[in-house]
Write an enzyme that holds these catalytic residues in place. Sequence first.
Site, short mmCIF file in Angstrom:
data_model
loop_
_atom_site.label_atom_id
_atom_site.label_comp_id
_atom_site.label_asym_id
_atom_site.label_seq_id
_atom_site.Cartn_x
_atom_site.Cartn_y
_atom_site.Cartn_z
N VAL A 58 -9.17 23.23 -19.86
CA VAL A 58 -10.62 23.44 -19.85
C VAL A 58 -11.06 24.64 -20.68
O VAL A 58 -12.24 24.98 -20.69
CB VAL A 58 -11.15 23.59 -18.40
N TYR A 59 -10.15 25.28 -21.39
CA TYR A 59 -10.55 26.44 -22.20
C TYR A 59 -11.27 25.97 -23.47
O TYR A 59 -10.80 25.08 -24.17
CB TYR A 59 -9.34 27.27 -22.61
N GLY A 60 -12.39 26.63 -23.73
CA GLY A 60 -13.17 26.31 -24.92
C GLY A 60 -14.43 25.58 -24.55
O GLY A 60 -14.63 25.08 -23.45
N SER A 66 -9.38 25.00 -26.99
CA SER A 66 -8.29 25.97 -27.13
C SER A 66 -6.97 25.26 -27.41
O SER A 66 -6.21 25.66 -28.31
CB SER A 66 -8.17 26.83 -25.87
#
Length: 329
Positions: A58-60, A66
């Site tokens: 879930v990064y970005g 990500s």
Amino acid sequence: MEYTQLGSTGTRVSEICFGTWRFGMKSGDVLETDRSLAHDLLDTFWEGGGNYIDTANVYGTTSGTSEEYIGDWLTDHDREDFVIASKVYFPFDEDNPNGRGLSRTHIRNQIEGTLDRLGTDYLDVYYIHRWDENTPISETLQALNGLVEEGKVNYLGASTMAAWQLTKALWTSDVEGLERFEVTQPMYHAAYQEVDNYLDVCADQDLAVCPYSPLAGGFLTGKYERDDDGHAVGPDGSRADLVGYFQDEYVSETSWRVVDTIESIANDIDASPAQVALRYLMDIERFQCIPIVGARTVGQMKENLSATDVSLSADHRNRIAAAREGSDI
């Protein structure tokens, strides 16, 4: 850069891990780390001897950015040179009732997307990003155990949970003969005071501790001034401007004492406050501590990596501990 065994595993990792939470992340209208800068930072980390990279599905903005940035960068490198960690739990598909949590369904769906975005056949470490109160831990561990048996994951990790939850998960793995967590990822830094029981479990069970926010969101770098209300005031574009929870999460009387002490020590040994704060964590003896550092510039990355060259005396460490505890030495 030196390398250390990751907890009780046979895998060796750099003393510092690179956290890529801000890759492709927008704070308001600000894109904190675009693809080009992300690749420059990864280049700098690798050239400085780093091999341990942390991300999450879930990064970005949007989720997965990500992992995509890292996957693009890895096409020009040997995958076997790196130890890569990602995570599962948070909603990836808001419209899917099974698009979140730690059910077998969600874990199975997410691992394929993560591997595809990273352009790899396996993860070295797969974390549960949080504890799922709606899924039995046995179901979660059985699903994760299957990924290890299939060669899609080498080791399991647990990020941010209560001590009793970590203990329950380890007990379940032992009783059911399943793969157990080898790595943990709590928030932890020189001024943090709330996870001692959790860390007792990590120390007793020989788990590697890879703390996020080891510089308290940048507060321990010494770049913030104190206003009349005790709030931190930083330069334009600093984390205090971009993250709404910064003051409540990182700023307290304890943290002001600790950063003052760290700055004093940094002046004594010709180092930066960031380097002192990171070295303090790396030198912990009670449990293995491998801080996860972020960086928004190549200069910050080089500064963080140079923490591996800093030496702290027992007196330095005692001064920081006393500041954290509010006591005299």
